[in-house]
Design a protein around this motif. Structure first.
Motif, PDB file in Angstrom:
ATOM      1  N   LEU A  15       6.921   0.571  13.787  1.00 25.87           N
ATOM      2  CA  LEU A  15       6.097   1.748  13.501  1.00 25.87           C
ATOM      3  C   LEU A  15       6.285   2.212  12.057  1.00 25.87           C
ATOM      4  O   LEU A  15       5.327   2.635  11.399  1.00 25.87           O
ATOM      5  N   ALA A  16       7.514   2.133  11.559  1.00 24.90           N
ATOM      6  CA  ALA A  16       7.788   2.532  10.171  1.00 24.90           C
ATOM      7  C   ALA A  16       7.049   1.619   9.192  1.00 24.90           C
ATOM      8  O   ALA A  16       6.508   2.091   8.180  1.00 24.90           O
ATOM      9  N   ILE A  17       7.009   0.317   9.486  1.00 26.32           N
ATOM     10  CA  ILE A  17       6.301  -0.636   8.629  1.00 26.32           C
ATOM     11  C   ILE A  17       4.806  -0.317   8.585  1.00 26.32           C
ATOM     12  O   ILE A  17       4.186  -0.280   7.521  1.00 26.32           O
ATOM     13  N   ILE A  18       4.221  -0.043   9.761  1.00 32.44           N
ATOM     14  CA  ILE A  18       2.781   0.236   9.822  1.00 32.44           C
ATOM     15  C   ILE A  18       2.461   1.565   9.138  1.00 32.44           C
ATOM     16  O   ILE A  18       1.455   1.694   8.431  1.00 32.44           O
ATOM     17  N   THR A  19       3.317   2.562   9.338  1.00 24.70           N
ATOM     18  CA  THR A  19       3.125   3.852   8.668  1.00 24.70           C
ATOM     19  C   THR A  19       3.152   3.680   7.159  1.00 24.70           C
ATOM     20  O   THR A  19       2.309   4.237   6.432  1.00 24.70           O
ATOM     21  N   LEU A  21       2.415   1.015   5.522  1.00 21.44           N
ATOM     22  CA  LEU A  21       1.218   0.283   5.116  1.00 21.44           C
ATOM     23  C   LEU A  21       0.080   1.244   4.779  1.00 21.44           C
ATOM     24  O   LEU A  21      -0.545   1.146   3.716  1.00 21.44           O
ATOM     25  N   PHE A  22      -0.187   2.201   5.675  1.00 21.17           N
ATOM     26  CA  PHE A  22      -1.298   3.130   5.450  1.00 21.17           C
ATOM     27  C   PHE A  22      -0.973   4.135   4.349  1.00 21.17           C
ATOM     28  O   PHE A  22      -1.871   4.559   3.608  1.00 21.17           O
ATOM     29  N   THR A 146       3.180  -4.772   0.083  1.00 23.02           N
ATOM     30  CA  THR A 146       2.526  -5.962  -0.471  1.00 23.02           C
ATOM     31  C   THR A 146       1.102  -6.099   0.044  1.00 23.02           C
ATOM     32  O   THR A 146       0.167  -6.388  -0.714  1.00 23.02           O
ATOM     33  N   LEU A 147       0.917  -5.899   1.349  1.00 21.12           N
ATOM     34  CA  LEU A 147      -0.430  -5.978   1.928  1.00 21.12           C
ATOM     35  C   LEU A 147      -1.340  -4.920   1.321  1.00 21.12           C
ATOM     36  O   LEU A 147      -2.516  -5.179   1.037  1.00 21.12           O
ATOM     37  N   ALA A 148      -0.791  -3.728   1.110  1.00 19.17           N
ATOM     38  CA  ALA A 148      -1.578  -2.655   0.498  1.00 19.17           C
ATOM     39  C   ALA A 148      -1.957  -3.010  -0.937  1.00 19.17           C
ATOM     40  O   ALA A 148      -3.061  -2.703  -1.396  1.00 19.17           O
ATOM     41  N   ALA A 174      -8.953   8.715   5.888  1.00 15.46           N
ATOM     42  CA  ALA A 174      -8.725   8.071   7.188  1.00 15.46           C
ATOM     43  C   ALA A 174      -7.378   7.344   7.204  1.00 15.46           C
ATOM     44  O   ALA A 174      -6.633   7.421   8.192  1.00 15.46           O
ATOM     45  N   CYS A 175      -7.043   6.646   6.122  1.00 11.55           N
ATOM     46  CA  CYS A 175      -5.750   5.950   6.046  1.00 11.55           C
ATOM     47  C   CYS A 175      -4.593   6.943   6.101  1.00 11.55           C
ATOM     48  O   CYS A 175      -3.590   6.716   6.786  1.00 11.55           O
ATOM     49  N   ALA A 176      -4.732   8.067   5.377  1.00 12.10           N
ATOM     50  CA  ALA A 176      -3.693   9.098   5.395  1.00 12.10           C
ATOM     51  C   ALA A 176      -3.541   9.684   6.798  1.00 12.10           C
ATOM     52  O   ALA A 176      -2.423   9.948   7.252  1.00 12.10           O
ATOM     53  N   ALA A 177      -4.668   9.869   7.486  1.00 11.16           N
ATOM     54  CA  ALA A 177      -4.635  10.429   8.844  1.00 11.16           C
ATOM     55  C   ALA A 177      -3.948   9.483   9.822  1.00 11.16           C
ATOM     56  O   ALA A 177      -3.202   9.927  10.712  1.00 11.16           O
ATOM     57  N   VAL A 178      -4.177   8.177   9.670  1.00  9.52           N
ATOM     58  CA  VAL A 178      -3.515   7.197  10.533  1.00  9.52           C
ATOM     59  C   VAL A 178      -2.005   7.259  10.325  1.00  9.52           C
ATOM     60  O   VAL A 178      -1.222   7.220  11.284  1.00  9.52           O
TER      61      VAL A 178
END
Length: 406
Positions: A15-19, A21-22, A146-148, A174-178
């Motif tokens: 979850l930390a990795i995905i957070t 990312l956005f 890196t993906l970002a 939207a990215c910030a909201a995610v």
């Protein structure tokens, strides 16, 4: 703090990795388009447009100074959620901002929210990584950035060219909201400040803002950040002046791919063989990539430079962050994280200004030759501030001095 017997791939770590990312997507969506937006929308000068882009970093730097100090007093999860809530609101405020002054205000606020959120998340995730796998875990966590780096600029260009800046700001929001929604379900390891820390809560000595143990490796990252800023800020202009636009496009694709692959194994090498086994090769690779940019007679060489820079700066950053955290005692990990990013962000922020003054004298080729020499020379700095110790992540740290225990 994570122990050596703990699993790496937990729900919290994912979850930390995905957070992240956005969170990082927002940074790269706007960083590559904001200067042009200021020029086109408000008839700003090129220097004012550059400031509109860089003011975000100024806000982030200011927030990191205080976030590192007060992270554990506020609460890591609380700071993350509150700063991300401000992050969402600030992202939406780009749409009604109808003057350059308002745009700059929004950028600084937005950057401050980013600095607080990223400091909280980056410091807290270290508690989710087993100590004996810190290099590996930090590398995996950095893959999200890196993906970002790869997706953000590409998506920004597509949205601005095909739709509008308004669409860009809506996607950013939207990215910030995610990221905010994910933070609500993310459980971070907290740490209760000691009575001594509580007593000195409002003391603001230099050591309450900058962690001495992290400062050594962070000084190397200041130089690396300034050099990388030369790529971020000037590569497209350089490529257009030399007729190498295709090579520049391929460069970023190759760079992102190499960073992604390198982070799958470089952290493991660091954990097993020590810091020097990765830092010296990445710095030399970084310098070689800059030298190839300086030489670049055709598109192919420009693209190949992306391989060396991807393994150089891309792999250097998580390995250096692991060192910064490993040099700090448990109660100063938040401060060590903010110290690391303060100096690296300062390099990225100051780099374009200094290089902009250098360009009229050296031209693009000369500028990249200078950067290659400076990065190569930074291996000497690294040797004296850290390399001669060859410390491995997980080495016991003196809790008072923040250096390897004897």
């Amino acid at each position: 703090m994570a122990g050596s017997g703990q699993k790496l791939w937990t729900k919290g770590f994912v979850l930390a990795i995905i957070t992240n990312l956005f969170l990082s997507m927002v940074f790269y969506l706007l960083m590559t388009s904001m200067a042009l937006y200021a020029v086109e929308e408000f008839a700003a000068s090129d220097s004012a447009g550059g400031f509109a882009s860089g003011s975000f970093v100024i806000g982030a730097l200011l927030a990191r100074v205080f976030a590192g100090k007060f992270l554990d007093f506020v609460g890591r999860r609380r700071l993350l959620i509150v700063s991300l809530a401000v992050f969402v609101v600030a992202a939406l405020l780009y749409i009604p901002a109808d003057s350059l002054a308002l745009l700059l205000t929004v950028r600084i606020i937005h950057g401050a929210a980013f600095g607080a959120a990223s400091t909280s998340l980056s410091a807290s995730v270290m508690g989710l990584i087993p100590i004996n796998r810190r290099g590996e875990g930090t590398g995996y966590f950095g893959i999200s950035t890196t993906l970002a780096t790869a997706v953000g600029p590409f998506l920004a260009v597509m949205l601005v060219d095909s739709v509008s800046y308004r669409a860009l700001f809506l996607v950013t929001t939207a990215c910030a909201a995610v990221a905010l929604v994910l933070s609500l379900v993310l459980r971070l390891p907290e740490r209760t400040p000691t009575p001594e820390e509580q007593k000195n809560k409002w003391r603001m000595h230099l050591t309450d803002i900058i962690d001495p143990g992290a400062l050594s490796i962070a000084s190397v990252m200041f130089i690396a950040g300034a050099a990388y800023a030369g790529v971020l800020s000037f590569l497209n202009s350089y490529a257009q002046s030399e007729g190498l636009v295709l090579g520049a496009s391929l460069f970023f694709v190759v760079y992102a791919a190499v960073v992604l692959v390198s982070r799958l194994f470089v952290g493991r090498i660091q954990d097993r063989h020590g810091d020097n086994a990765v830092i010296y090769p990445t710095l030399v690779s970084f310098a070689a990539g800059l030298a190839l940019l300086a030489y670049a007679p055709n598109n192919a060489v420009l693209a190949v430079a992306g391989i060396f820079l991807g393994f150089g700066f891309g792999a250097l950053m998580p390995c250096a962050q692991a060192i910064a955290v490993s040099m700090a005692p448990a109660h100063r990990i938040g401060l060590a994280t903010s110290t690391f990013f303060i100096l690296m962000d300062a390099g990225i922020g100051v780099g374009p200004l200094l290089l902009g003054m250098l360009l009229p004298v050296t031209g693009y080729h000369g500028m990249y030759w200078v950067l290659a020499a400076v990065v190569l020379a930074s291996t000497v700095l690294y040797h004296f501030v850290h390399g001669r110790k060859n410390v491995r992540p997980g080495t016991p740290v003196d809790p008072k001095l923040g250096v390897p225990a004897a």
